[in-house]
Design a protein around this motif. Structure first.
Motif, PDB file in Angstrom:
ATOM      1  N   ALA A 168       0.839  -1.208   0.000  1.00 56.36           N
ATOM      2  CA  ALA A 168       0.000   0.000   0.000  1.00 56.36           C
ATOM      3  C   ALA A 168       0.870   1.253   0.000  1.00 56.36           C
ATOM      4  O   ALA A 168       0.583   2.234  -0.700  1.00 56.36           O
ATOM      5  CB  ALA A 168      -0.931  -0.011   1.200  1.00 56.36           C
ATOM      6  N   LEU A 169       1.949   1.213   0.777  1.00 55.81           N
ATOM      7  CA  LEU A 169       2.859   2.365   0.845  1.00 55.81           C
ATOM      8  C   LEU A 169       3.602   2.560  -0.475  1.00 55.81           C
ATOM      9  O   LEU A 169       3.920   3.694  -0.852  1.00 55.81           O
ATOM     10  CB  LEU A 169       3.852   2.173   1.988  1.00 55.81           C
ATOM     11  CG  LEU A 169       3.244   2.202   3.396  1.00 55.81           C
ATOM     12  CD1 LEU A 169       4.295   1.832   4.432  1.00 55.81           C
ATOM     13  CD2 LEU A 169       2.639   3.559   3.709  1.00 55.81           C
ATOM     14  N   ARG A 170       3.861   1.465  -1.165  1.00 55.40           N
ATOM     15  CA  ARG A 170       4.491   1.571  -2.486  1.00 55.40           C
ATOM     16  C   ARG A 170       3.582   2.338  -3.441  1.00 55.40           C
ATOM     17  O   ARG A 170       4.048   3.172  -4.231  1.00 55.40           O
ATOM     18  CB  ARG A 170       4.784   0.169  -3.024  1.00 55.40           C
ATOM     19  CG  ARG A 170       5.339   0.128  -4.444  1.00 55.40           C
ATOM     20  CD  ARG A 170       5.533  -1.315  -4.870  1.00 55.40           C
ATOM     21  NE  ARG A 170       5.883  -1.426  -6.279  1.00 55.40           N
ATOM     22  CZ  ARG A 170       6.052  -2.589  -6.905  1.00 55.40           C
ATOM     23  NH1 ARG A 170       5.912  -3.721  -6.237  1.00 55.40           N
ATOM     24  NH2 ARG A 170       6.357  -2.622  -8.187  1.00 55.40           N
ATOM     25  N   ARG A 171       2.280   2.079  -3.370  1.00 54.65           N
ATOM     26  CA  ARG A 171       1.335   2.814  -4.214  1.00 54.65           C
ATOM     27  C   ARG A 171       1.259   4.283  -3.792  1.00 54.65           C
ATOM     28  O   ARG A 171       1.123   5.175  -4.646  1.00 54.65           O
ATOM     29  CB  ARG A 171      -0.051   2.174  -4.160  1.00 54.65           C
ATOM     30  CG  ARG A 171      -0.118   0.810  -4.834  1.00 54.65           C
ATOM     31  CD  ARG A 171      -1.547   0.341  -5.004  1.00 54.65           C
ATOM     32  NE  ARG A 171      -2.232   0.145  -3.740  1.00 54.65           N
ATOM     33  CZ  ARG A 171      -2.153  -0.967  -3.007  1.00 54.65           C
ATOM     34  NH1 ARG A 171      -1.394  -1.978  -3.414  1.00 54.65           N
ATOM     35  NH2 ARG A 171      -2.804  -1.066  -1.870  1.00 54.65           N
ATOM     36  N   ASP A 172       1.372   4.537  -2.495  1.00 55.67           N
ATOM     37  CA  ASP A 172       1.423   5.927  -2.035  1.00 55.67           C
ATOM     38  C   ASP A 172       2.634   6.632  -2.636  1.00 55.67           C
ATOM     39  O   ASP A 172       2.558   7.800  -3.029  1.00 55.67           O
ATOM     40  CB  ASP A 172       1.486   5.982  -0.499  1.00 55.67           C
ATOM     41  CG  ASP A 172       0.135   5.707   0.153  1.00 55.67           C
ATOM     42  OD1 ASP A 172      -0.871   6.254  -0.330  1.00 55.67           O
ATOM     43  OD2 ASP A 172       0.096   4.951   1.127  1.00 55.67           O
ATOM     44  N   ALA A 173       3.745   5.922  -2.707  1.00 53.26           N
ATOM     45  CA  ALA A 173       4.961   6.492  -3.304  1.00 53.26           C
ATOM     46  C   ALA A 173       4.745   6.797  -4.787  1.00 53.26           C
ATOM     47  O   ALA A 173       5.186   7.831  -5.295  1.00 53.26           O
ATOM     48  CB  ALA A 173       6.137   5.528  -3.130  1.00 53.26           C
TER      49      ALA A 173
END
Length: 476
Positions: A168-173
């Motif tokens: 999920a944090l990768r998509r935020d990035a």
């Protein structure tokens, strides 16, 4: 600026009410660099002389050295700074505003502050993702209960759980990178709204400030604040992801779960209850998520239905932008540090993974593999769980419901073994091989994002270094 225009001085209360000086501190250094770029461009175009350019640049250097506090409290930092420049450089200082309006000036400053804020968030996010990947590598075989509706569902591993958050944090990035592309466009030179008759070189000024391109339409350049909304949105999206991790740390560190002990550096105690270890940092990350949501809703409401082009309403957006960017960067950084401090109770997590018949689906699926329709297998296992018992009870139910025995005791025990249930689930599931593949993929993506960050950071820093070098040369 009011001289010769109005008969009366502005009402004192109105002056304070309309002043943006408090928040303008945030963009002070960006504004000085915008001035430098604009001056060098005017000199290059032959619009101002080398001598005038030199004197104004020297005045800017002096203001920067004296600091924001040296400026008189006025309508905004732009007016206060220009007033001070004219005091230092004399009448020649008035040339600074040639071909420029505060409208394109503030829009440029905000985009510079936004891109800087986005990179700070991205840097904190890189560290957090690195922390989650490292923890995942350590806990590929650490069993935990998987939850739906906060009820025991199916067994999984801590690595699988943490990698879900990291994904999920990768998509935020990715959203931040995409946002950065739209933010890093220069409005400078658009002037008040319809450009200017003075022959500016907008691309040159944009290049000096490290922008990738210019916002072409002059009216759009000074009136658009969708870049600001997008910055607050990506901050809100990230805070949503962070709040979910924070909430789980709060729950998991409670005595009811006892899955994790948060490090002493990130908890507080009670003023009356000596035994307390309160997860205050996690709780505040959870709360500040709401604050950033508030920034987003406030900004959307301020911008709603504003006519083209510039409106003073825009001034109210800056505090929300600053707040959202700063909270997101700090929260990601603190969450990373907090996770690094955590001690996971592997024994307790395994104990809970084996409770609540979390392998019920595996038992049903084994029947499916033997030719039983899934819904029929589901109903049989559901009845077995309701009535309770061991293999003999299950054998009896198979005879009852299916008319035959499709599973022996060895197969029954294999189906209900938590560790084996986890290892049966590849394809993005919690099996060791599956988690190792995901870790490899996420680490590869992380390295690519680190490269993107370093390239953008170096380009901006290099541009400002070059701008300062050219300014110093022009002052000689």
């Amino acid at each position: 600026m009011r001289k010769g225009k109005f008969k009366e001085e502005m009402d004192e209360m109105a002056k304070i009410f309309t002043s943006s000086m408090n928040i303008d501190r945030w963009i002070f250094h960006h504004d000085l660099n915008v001035d430098r770029a604009h001056l060098l461009m005017l000199r290059k175009q032959g619009i101002i002389s080398k001598e005038i350019c030199r004197e104004i640049l020297k005045a800017i250097e002096r203001i920067e050295k004296d600091g924001f506090e040296s400026l008189e409290i006025m309508e905004d930092v732009h007016v206060a700074k220009e007033t001070r420049i004219i005091e230092i450089a004399g009448e020649a200082g008035g040339a600074l505003h040639t071909g420029r309006s505060r409208n394109d000036e503030i829009a440029t400053c905000l985009r510079m502050a936004s891109r800087e804020g986005l990179l700070k968030i991205f840097s904190s996010l890189l560290r957090l993702r690195e922390t989650l990947i490292k923890l995942s590598e350590r806990h590929v075989e650490t069993l935990i209960p998987g939850y739906t509706h906060l009820q025991h569902a199916q067994p999984t591993t801590l690595a699988h759980h943490l990698l879900a958050h990291e994904s999920a944090l990768r998509r935020d990035a990715e959203r931040i990178k995409d946002c950065f592309r739209r933010v890093n466009q220069s409005p400078l030179g658009a002037s008040a709204l319809v450009s200017t008759s003075i022959p500016l070189d907008r691309e040159y000024a944009a290049h000096l400030l490290g922008f990738d391109s210019i916002v072409m339409n002059s009216m759009d350049a000074i009136s658009s604040r969708d870049f600001l909304i997008e910055c607050i949105f990506v901050s809100s999206s990230l805070m949503t992801s962070l709040s979910r991790i924070a909430e789980e740390l709060i729950l998991w560190s409670s005595s009811e779960f006892s899955f994790v002990k948060i490090g002493d550096a990130f908890v507080s105690t009670s003023s009356i209850m000596p035994q307390k270890r309160n997860p205050d940092v996690a709780e505040l990350i959870r709360a500040k998520c709401g604050s950033v949501f508030g920034d987003l809703m406030s900004s959307l409401s301020i911008l709603k239905a504003l006519p083209m082009s510039y409106n003073r309403d825009f001034q109210e957006l800056t505090p929300h932008l600053k707040n959202a960017l700063e909270i997101a960067a700090e929260s990601a950084e603190l969450l990373s540090r907090m996770l690094e401090s955590c001690e996971f109770n592997e024994e307790r997590m395994r104990e809970e993974a084996e409770r609540g018949f979390t392998t019920a689906t595996d038992l049903a699926e084994m029947l499916v593999l033997k030719g039983v329709p899934f819904r029929k297998a589901y109903q049989l296992v559901s009845r077995f769980i309701s009535e309770g018992g061991g293999f003999e009870k299950f054998r009896s139910l198979m005879r009852d419901e299916l008319g035959r025995e499709l599973m022996n005791e060895e197969e029954f025990l294999e189906a209900t073994d938590v560790q084996k249930a986890v290892e049966r689930r590849g394809n993005g599931g919690p099996s060791r091989d599956s988690c190792l593949r995901m870790i490899e993929e996420e680490r590869k993506a992380l390295e690519e994002d680190k490269k993107w960050f370093e390239e953008r950071k170096e380009r901006l820093e290099s541009s400002i270094r070059n701008l300062r070098r050219l300014s110093e040369e022009a002052m000689r």
